[in-house]
Design a protein around this motif. Structure first.
Motif, PDB file in Angstrom:
ATOM      1  N   PRO A 219      -6.093  44.181  27.465  1.00 21.88           N
ATOM      2  CA  PRO A 219      -5.128  45.253  27.777  1.00 21.88           C
ATOM      3  C   PRO A 219      -5.597  46.635  27.310  1.00 21.88           C
ATOM      4  CG  PRO A 219      -4.409  44.024  25.841  1.00 21.88           C
ATOM      5  CD  PRO A 219      -5.695  43.383  26.292  1.00 21.88           C
ATOM      6  N   PHE A 220      -6.840  46.755  26.829  1.00 25.93           N
ATOM      7  CA  PHE A 220      -7.306  47.976  26.162  1.00 25.93           C
ATOM      8  C   PHE A 220      -7.743  49.041  27.169  1.00 25.93           C
ATOM      9  CE2 PHE A 220      -8.660  44.120  23.868  1.00 25.93           C
ATOM     10  CZ  PHE A 220      -7.603  44.081  22.970  1.00 25.93           C
ATOM     11  N   VAL A 221      -7.099  50.196  27.116  1.00 26.43           N
ATOM     12  CA  VAL A 221      -7.366  51.259  28.097  1.00 26.43           C
ATOM     13  C   VAL A 221      -8.567  52.095  27.655  1.00 26.43           C
ATOM     14  CG1 VAL A 221      -6.406  53.364  29.112  1.00 26.43           C
ATOM     15  CG2 VAL A 221      -4.972  51.333  28.869  1.00 26.43           C
ATOM     16  N   ILE A 222      -9.558  52.247  28.558  1.00 26.23           N
ATOM     17  CA  ILE A 222     -10.722  53.093  28.212  1.00 26.23           C
ATOM     18  C   ILE A 222     -10.973  54.189  29.247  1.00 26.23           C
ATOM     19  CG2 ILE A 222     -11.884  51.269  26.920  1.00 26.23           C
ATOM     20  CD1 ILE A 222     -13.882  51.054  29.272  1.00 26.23           C
ATOM     21  N   THR A 249     -15.019  49.358  18.169  1.00 27.33           N
ATOM     22  CA  THR A 249     -14.101  48.237  18.454  1.00 27.33           C
ATOM     23  C   THR A 249     -12.702  48.564  17.935  1.00 27.33           C
ATOM     24  OG1 THR A 249     -15.931  46.684  18.295  1.00 27.33           O
ATOM     25  CG2 THR A 249     -13.731  45.742  18.139  1.00 27.33           C
ATOM     26  N   MET A 250     -12.631  49.149  16.731  1.00 24.74           N
ATOM     27  CA  MET A 250     -11.313  49.531  16.186  1.00 24.74           C
ATOM     28  C   MET A 250     -10.653  50.571  17.096  1.00 24.74           C
ATOM     29  SD  MET A 250     -11.265  47.590  13.682  1.00 24.74           S
ATOM     30  CE  MET A 250      -9.815  47.987  12.789  1.00 24.74           C
ATOM     31  N   ALA A 251     -11.464  51.524  17.574  1.00 27.40           N
ATOM     32  CA  ALA A 251     -10.927  52.564  18.472  1.00 27.40           C
ATOM     33  C   ALA A 251     -10.449  51.940  19.789  1.00 27.40           C
ATOM     34  CB  ALA A 251     -11.994  53.629  18.737  1.00 27.40           C
ATOM     35  N   LEU A 252     -11.211  50.952  20.292  1.00 25.83           N
ATOM     36  CA  LEU A 252     -10.823  50.256  21.534  1.00 25.83           C
ATOM     37  C   LEU A 252      -9.478  49.559  21.344  1.00 25.83           C
ATOM     38  CD1 LEU A 252     -11.625  49.071  24.388  1.00 25.83           C
ATOM     39  CD2 LEU A 252     -12.596  47.137  23.134  1.00 25.83           C
ATOM     40  N   LEU A 253      -9.357  48.841  20.220  1.00 27.73           N
ATOM     41  CA  LEU A 253      -8.129  48.073  19.980  1.00 27.73           C
ATOM     42  C   LEU A 253      -6.913  48.988  19.846  1.00 27.73           C
ATOM     43  CD1 LEU A 253      -9.412  45.311  17.507  1.00 27.73           C
ATOM     44  CD2 LEU A 253      -9.169  45.197  19.979  1.00 27.73           C
ATOM     45  N   SER A 254      -7.138  50.229  19.380  1.00 28.17           N
ATOM     46  CA  SER A 254      -5.989  51.141  19.241  1.00 28.17           C
ATOM     47  C   SER A 254      -5.866  52.081  20.453  1.00 28.17           C
ATOM     48  CB  SER A 254      -6.103  51.943  17.939  1.00 28.17           C
ATOM     49  OG  SER A 254      -7.293  52.708  17.971  1.00 28.17           O
ATOM     50  N   GLY A 255      -6.653  51.810  21.505  1.00 29.02           N
ATOM     51  CA  GLY A 255      -6.532  52.592  22.745  1.00 29.02           C
ATOM     52  C   GLY A 255      -7.071  54.007  22.634  1.00 29.02           C
ATOM     53  N   ARG A 256      -7.998  54.256  21.669  1.00 30.60           N
ATOM     54  CA  ARG A 256      -8.502  55.621  21.458  1.00 30.60           C
ATOM     55  C   ARG A 256     -10.014  55.711  21.593  1.00 30.60           C
ATOM     56  NH1 ARG A 256      -4.847  58.859  19.128  1.00 30.60           N
ATOM     57  NH2 ARG A 256      -6.447  60.132  18.142  1.00 30.60           N
ATOM     58  N   LEU A 257     -10.606  54.749  22.307  1.00 30.23           N
ATOM     59  CA  LEU A 257     -12.068  54.750  22.400  1.00 30.23           C
ATOM     60  C   LEU A 257     -12.599  56.025  23.045  1.00 30.23           C
ATOM     61  CD1 LEU A 257     -14.725  53.312  21.969  1.00 30.23           C
ATOM     62  CD2 LEU A 257     -14.380  52.074  24.100  1.00 30.23           C
ATOM     63  N   HIS A 258     -11.892  56.508  24.073  1.00 32.70           N
ATOM     64  CA  HIS A 258     -12.352  57.707  24.780  1.00 32.70           C
ATOM     65  C   HIS A 258     -12.363  58.940  23.875  1.00 32.70           C
ATOM     66  CE1 HIS A 258      -8.023  57.525  25.022  1.00 32.70           C
ATOM     67  NE2 HIS A 258      -7.991  58.815  25.277  1.00 32.70           N
ATOM     68  N   LYS A 259     -11.604  58.868  22.742  1.00 29.05           N
ATOM     69  CA  LYS A 259     -11.536  60.018  21.834  1.00 29.05           C
ATOM     70  C   LYS A 259     -12.445  59.839  20.618  1.00 29.05           C
ATOM     71  CE  LYS A 259      -6.965  61.618  23.011  1.00 29.05           C
ATOM     72  NZ  LYS A 259      -5.549  61.492  22.706  1.00 29.05           N
TER      73      LYS A 259
END
Ligand SMILES: Nc1ncnc2c1ncn2[C@@H]1O[C@H](COP(=O)(O)OP(=O)(O)OP(=O)(O)O)[C@@H](O)[C@H]1O
Length: 307
Positions: A219-222, A249-259
Motif C-alpha cells: 500500500p506504500f505510495v511512491i 525503507t522507513m521512509a517508504l513505510l511512512s509514505g515519505r520516500l519521495h521526500k
C-alpha cells in the motif's frame, strides 16, 4: 504531490470489443491466495444474472498471455484471478489483440498492488457486482524494452531480490520471503551506479524505478501518478548502502520516500536506465532480465473494471 504530466496520447482506432456478455476467468492456481470455492461463488453469482461464465485454470506460466493475445478470444470480460504477474501477462497479450475485452481482476496473488491501487473488492458478492455493473476506467501502462507494466519497471536492489527469491519460500511465507531474501542479498551485494536519462536529462543513482502506479510493494505510495492516469514517473535513489536502504525503507513505510534525502521523483515521456555492468531488472514484481532498459508510456489503454 501534484500531477504535472501531459494529456494522454491519442488512442489508435481499433475494432469494437465483444459485447456478448461472456466472462472468462483465467485463474493461476499457483498464486499465493488461490481459492477455488471463492471463484465458483463468483461464477454462480454471474450465471444467476445471465452472464455465461467459464473458469479456466492455467497449467503453466505464459498461458494467460497467450489467451489474451489470441484474436479468436471472443469474450466481453477477461478476469484474471491471480497476482500482479498474471495481470502483467494479460496486458502483454492484449498488446497483440485487435479488440481486447474488458479486464477485471480477482486479487489472489501475494502482494496484489494493482488491486490496492484500484481499491478492488475482496468478497465474491462485491466482485460479481463489479463485473455486472460494467464500470470501467482506462488502465494506462508503461513499456520497458517492449514489455508492458501496470505498476513499475525497475533496476537495482529490488530487482535483485525479485530474481533471488526462491519460489518455494514465496509460496510458504508470502511477502516475508522478500524481506528474508532482501536481507540475505543486501549483506553481500556490490551495487553499480546507474545512469538514468529522463527526456534527455541525466540523473545518477543506485536504484531507479519507473512508476505507472502510485503504489509500490504494497500500500506504500511512491509516485504522484496513478495507474488510471496517463504518463509515468521515475524515482531515483542516490544510494543503496545498508544504512541508506534502511533509511529509505522507513521512509517508504511512512509514505515519505519521495521526500527522503537523495530521492528524486520526476515525470517523463521517454527514459533509459543504463549501467557500466549488467544490473538486474524487474517488471510488476517478476524478473525481467537486466539493464539497459528503454522505457516509455504506451499509447494504448485497457478498460479495467473498477467498483
Ligand atoms: N499454472 C501456473 N504455473 C506456474 N506459473 C504460473 C501459472 N500460471 C501463471 N503463472 C505465473 O506465475 C507468476 C506469478 O503469479 P501471480 O502474479 O499470479 O501470483 P503471485 O506470484 O502469488 O503474486 P504477485 O505477482 O502479486 O507476487 C506469473 O508471472 C505467471 O506467469
Amino acid at each position: 504531490m501534484s500531477d504535472t504530466r501531459g494529456a494522454a496520447p491519442a488512442e489508435p482506432r481499433r475494432p469494437e470489443p465483444h459485447s456478448n456478455g461472456k466472462v472468462l476467468i483465467m485463474a493461476n492456481p499457483t498464486s499465493g491466495g488461490y481459492d477455488a470455492p471463492f471463484l465458483q461463488d463468483v461464477r454462480q453469482r454471474l450465471e444467476r444474472q445471465g452472464r455465461s461464465t467459464e473458469i479456466r485454470l492455467t497449467q503453466r506460466a505464459g498461458e494467460i498471455g497467450e489467451t489474451c493475445a489470441d484474436p479468436a478470444l471472443a469474450v466481453q470480460t477477461l478476469v484474471v484471478a491471480g497476482g500482479d504477474g498474471s495481470i502483467n501477462e494479460a496486458l502483454t497479450g492484449f498488446q497483440d489483440h485487435p479488440a481486447p475485452p474488458q479486464l477485471a481482476v480477482i486479487p489472489t496473488g501475494t502482494a496484489n498492488v494493482l488491486a490496492l491501487e484500484l481499491s478492488l473488492p475482496r468478497t465474491a458478492a462485491a466482485v460479481a457486482e463489479m463485473i455486472l455493473a460494467q464500470k470501467t476506467k482506462p488502465l494506462h501502462y508503461g513499456i520497458a524494452n517492449g514489455r508492458p507494466f501496470a505498476l513499475m519497471a525497475s533496476a537495482g536492489f529490488d530487482a535483485e531480490v525479485v530474481h533471488g527469491v526462491p519460489l518455494s519460500l514465496k509460496r510458504r511465507f508470502g511477502k516475508l520471503a522478500y524481506v528474508v531474501t532482501a536481507i540475505r542479498i543486501g549483506l553481500r551485494r556490490k551495487s553499480a551506479p546507474l545512469d538514468v536519462t529522463l527526456d534527455g536529462e541525466h540523473f545518477s543513482g543506485k536504484f531507479a524505478v519507473a512508476c505507472n502506479a502510485h503504489r509500490y510493494g504494497g500500500p506504500f505510495v511512491i509516485s504522484p501518478g496513478g495507474a488510471t492516469d496517463p504518463g509515468l514517473y521515475m524515482l531515483v535513489l542516490e544510494r543503496d548502502d545498508p544504512w541508506s536502504s534502511i533509511r529509505y525503507t522507513m521512509a517508504l513505510l511512512s509514505g515519505r520516500l519521495h521526500k527522503a534525502k537523495g530521492a528524486t521523483v520526476r515525470p517523463f515521456n521517454v527514459a533509459s536506465i543504463k549501467a557500466g555492468r549488467t544490473v538486474a531488472a524487474q517488471v510488476d514484481g517478476d524478473p525481467f532480465g537486466a539493464t539497459p532498459l528503454e522505457i516509455q508510456a504506451s499509447d494504448k489503454t485497457v478498460p479495467i473494471l473498477v467498483p
